[in-house]
Design a protein around this motif. Structure first.
Motif, PDB file in Angstrom:
ATOM      1  N   THR A  17    -102.570 -84.420  39.962  1.00  0.00           N
ATOM      2  CA  THR A  17    -101.677 -85.353  40.664  1.00  0.00           C
ATOM      3  C   THR A  17    -102.275 -85.766  42.005  1.00  0.00           C
ATOM      4  O   THR A  17    -102.573 -84.916  42.848  1.00  0.00           O
ATOM      5  CB  THR A  17    -100.305 -84.684  40.941  1.00  0.00           C
ATOM      6  N   ALA A  19    -101.548 -86.817  45.292  1.00  0.00           N
ATOM      7  CA  ALA A  19    -100.369 -86.864  46.158  1.00  0.00           C
ATOM      8  C   ALA A  19    -100.637 -87.669  47.423  1.00  0.00           C
ATOM      9  O   ALA A  19     -99.723 -88.279  47.982  1.00  0.00           O
ATOM     10  CB  ALA A  19     -99.916 -85.450  46.510  1.00  0.00           C
ATOM     11  N   ALA A  40     -93.324 -89.645  45.984  1.00  0.00           N
ATOM     12  CA  ALA A  40     -94.282 -90.564  46.615  1.00  0.00           C
ATOM     13  C   ALA A  40     -95.406 -89.832  47.345  1.00  0.00           C
ATOM     14  O   ALA A  40     -96.491 -90.388  47.539  1.00  0.00           O
ATOM     15  CB  ALA A  40     -93.551 -91.488  47.594  1.00  0.00           C
ATOM     16  N   GLY A  41     -95.126 -88.598  47.777  1.00  0.00           N
ATOM     17  CA  GLY A  41     -96.149 -87.861  48.524  1.00  0.00           C
ATOM     18  C   GLY A  41     -95.736 -87.544  49.952  1.00  0.00           C
ATOM     19  O   GLY A  41     -96.532 -87.019  50.739  1.00  0.00           O
ATOM     20  N   SER A  44     -95.870 -83.826  50.767  1.00  0.00           N
ATOM     21  CA  SER A  44     -97.278 -83.399  50.814  1.00  0.00           C
ATOM     22  C   SER A  44     -97.882 -83.774  52.165  1.00  0.00           C
ATOM     23  O   SER A  44     -98.593 -82.974  52.782  1.00  0.00           O
ATOM     24  CB  SER A  44     -98.073 -84.072  49.684  1.00  0.00           C
ATOM     25  N   ARG A  47     -96.186 -81.529  54.901  1.00  0.00           N
ATOM     26  CA  ARG A  47     -96.672 -80.139  54.866  1.00  0.00           C
ATOM     27  C   ARG A  47     -98.107 -80.045  55.380  1.00  0.00           C
ATOM     28  O   ARG A  47     -98.481 -79.071  56.025  1.00  0.00           O
ATOM     29  CB  ARG A  47     -96.571 -79.568  53.443  1.00  0.00           C
TER      30      ARG A  47
HETATM   31  P1  ADP Z   1     -92.040 -86.620  47.925  1.00  0.00           P
HETATM   32  O1  ADP Z   1     -91.897 -85.688  49.077  1.00  0.00           O
HETATM   33  O2  ADP Z   1     -92.280 -88.031  48.347  1.00  0.00           O
HETATM   34  O3  ADP Z   1     -90.934 -86.497  46.921  1.00  0.00           O
HETATM   35  P2  ADP Z   1     -94.196 -84.831  47.086  1.00  0.00           P
HETATM   36  O4  ADP Z   1     -95.225 -84.790  48.149  1.00  0.00           O
HETATM   37  O5  ADP Z   1     -93.242 -83.700  46.972  1.00  0.00           O
HETATM   38  O6  ADP Z   1     -93.404 -86.229  47.164  1.00  0.00           O
HETATM   39  O7  ADP Z   1     -94.934 -84.972  45.686  1.00  0.00           O
HETATM   40  C1  ADP Z   1     -95.953 -85.945  45.434  1.00  0.00           C
HETATM   41  C2  ADP Z   1     -96.466 -85.744  44.027  1.00  0.00           C
HETATM   42  O8  ADP Z   1     -97.175 -84.511  43.950  1.00  0.00           O
HETATM   43  C3  ADP Z   1     -95.388 -85.664  42.958  1.00  0.00           C
HETATM   44  O9  ADP Z   1     -95.889 -86.256  41.776  1.00  0.00           O
HETATM   45  C4  ADP Z   1     -95.175 -84.179  42.771  1.00  0.00           C
HETATM   46  O10 ADP Z   1     -94.706 -83.902  41.480  1.00  0.00           O
HETATM   47  C5  ADP Z   1     -96.581 -83.650  42.986  1.00  0.00           C
HETATM   48  N1  ADP Z   1     -96.629 -82.294  43.564  1.00  0.00           N
HETATM   49  C6  ADP Z   1     -96.037 -81.850  44.692  1.00  0.00           C
HETATM   50  N2  ADP Z   1     -96.349 -80.577  44.946  1.00  0.00           N
HETATM   51  C7  ADP Z   1     -97.182 -80.179  43.929  1.00  0.00           C
HETATM   52  C8  ADP Z   1     -97.871 -78.968  43.611  1.00  0.00           C
HETATM   53  N3  ADP Z   1     -97.793 -77.887  44.390  1.00  0.00           N
HETATM   54  N4  ADP Z   1     -98.623 -78.945  42.475  1.00  0.00           N
HETATM   55  C9  ADP Z   1     -98.732 -80.035  41.686  1.00  0.00           C
HETATM   56  N5  ADP Z   1     -98.117 -81.220  41.938  1.00  0.00           N
HETATM   57  C10 ADP Z   1     -97.347 -81.290  43.037  1.00  0.00           C
END
Ligand code: ADP
Length: 290
Positions: A17, A19, A40-41, A44, A47
């Motif tokens: 993925t 991110a 959307a990321g 990520s 963090r």
């Molecule tokens: P948002 O905060 O905008 O909802 P995230 O940053 O949580 O987005 O996630 C972005 C993408 O990365 C999504 O497709 C999510 O499923 C994926 N994702 C988030 N954390 C992890 C992880 N630890 N391992 C694999 N995929 C992840």
């Protein structure tokens, strides 16, 4: 005046993925809205800036601190309110803040007590200071969250999806508190709620599939759509027809009937009326779903 500069930041999770895809942003003191649909990321990126996970490439500088390589320096001037700030032991608001102040290195008891009382007053929880945080409403918990994020005189405050689950009154109070905080430091508000950004932020970015698809002022984004948004109430059975004919940017139920917004430079006729664009139009123009 603080300054955060993010350059070509990227992150691909082990499962493939993407991110964060070459994210570039410059953010200064004030409220910055990071808007994007779920996935959307945003988290990520938050963090990574909060030094809780590593990036694959790129850089981020907070003033002269290298965020990716000097995590301890970042943590010393960071306030972070994570998405899930809901699990507490059975302690009072006052005890919780005191505890976090100890963790953040404020060892002088007198200084700590003064700070905790100041923060409790600032987030309007002084009268509740001796009650268990467990029994607090969602809005009160978020205000405790902001109070703890303010400990240590941060230069950067990150709040991730802070208003999910708050009722309208709590959301207003939380907005007012954030706006006050944002006068002095960089506050990044990550949210999928367009109104949070509309009401609070002077600058924003929209994220979609790990990419920044818009970066600028909400007001500029809105005025770029002036005269180009057309509205019509349609029957549910007509949706496909309109999707084929026009660039439908939103489709929602109003009083039980689908109402669509389309993006067209010229009058499409067919009973469409021109409407004032809003930030939701900007959002739906910029993002797409797979
Ligand atoms: P948002 O905060 O905008 O909802 P995230 O940053 O949580 O987005 O996630 C972005 C993408 O990365 C999504 O497709 C999510 O499923 C994926 N994702 C988030 N954390 C992890 C992880 N630890 N391992 C694999 N995929 C992840």
């Amino acid at each position: 005046m603080s300054h955060l500069k993010i350059n070509q930041l990227s992150k691909t999770y082990p499962n493939g993925t993407k991110a964060l895809v070459d994210v570039n942003l410059e953010i200064t003191t004030g409220m910055f809205g990071l808007l994007g649909p779920n996935g959307a990321g945003k988290s990520s990126l938050m963090r990574t800036l909060a030094t809780l996970q590593e990036a694959d490439g790129g850089s981020a500088f907070l003033n002269d601190i290298d965020v990716l390589n000097e995590p301890d320096k970042v943590r010393a001037i960071l306030g972070y309110l994570p998405q899930e700030f809901g699990v507490y032991p059975r302690i009072t608001a006052s005890q919780l803040l005191d505890h976090i102040a100890v963790l953040k290195g404020i060892t002088n008891g007198g200084e700590r007590k003064e700070l905790v009382n100041y923060l409790l007053q600032k987030v309007n929880l002084f009268n509740e200071r001796n009650k268990s945080v467990k029994g607090f409403s969602g809005g009160m918990k978020q205000r405790v969250g902001i109070a703890q994020a303010l400990i240590g005189d941060p230069k950067l405050i990150i709040v991730d999806e802070p208003t999910a689950g708050l009722d309208p009154g709590e959301r207003n109070r939380f907005h007012n508190l954030l706006a006050e905080v944002g006068e002095e430091v960089i506050v990044i508000l990550s949210t999928h709620i367009v109104d949070d950004v509309k009401e609070l932020c002077t600058d924003m970015a929209i994220m979609n599939f790990g990419e920044i698809v818009y970066n600028g002022k909400p007001a500029d984004a809105i005025s770029s759509l002036n005269g180009k948004i057309w509205r019509k109430s349609i029957d549910r059975s007509e949706k496909d027809h309109y999707r084929k004919m026009y660039k439908v940017i939103s489709d929602k139920m109003v009083a039980g009937k689908p109402q669509i917004h389309i993006l067209e430079d010229a009058n499409p006729g067919e009973g469409f009326v021109n409407v004032e664009p809003n930030l939701e139009d900007v959002f739906f123009k910029e993002i797409h779903y797979r």
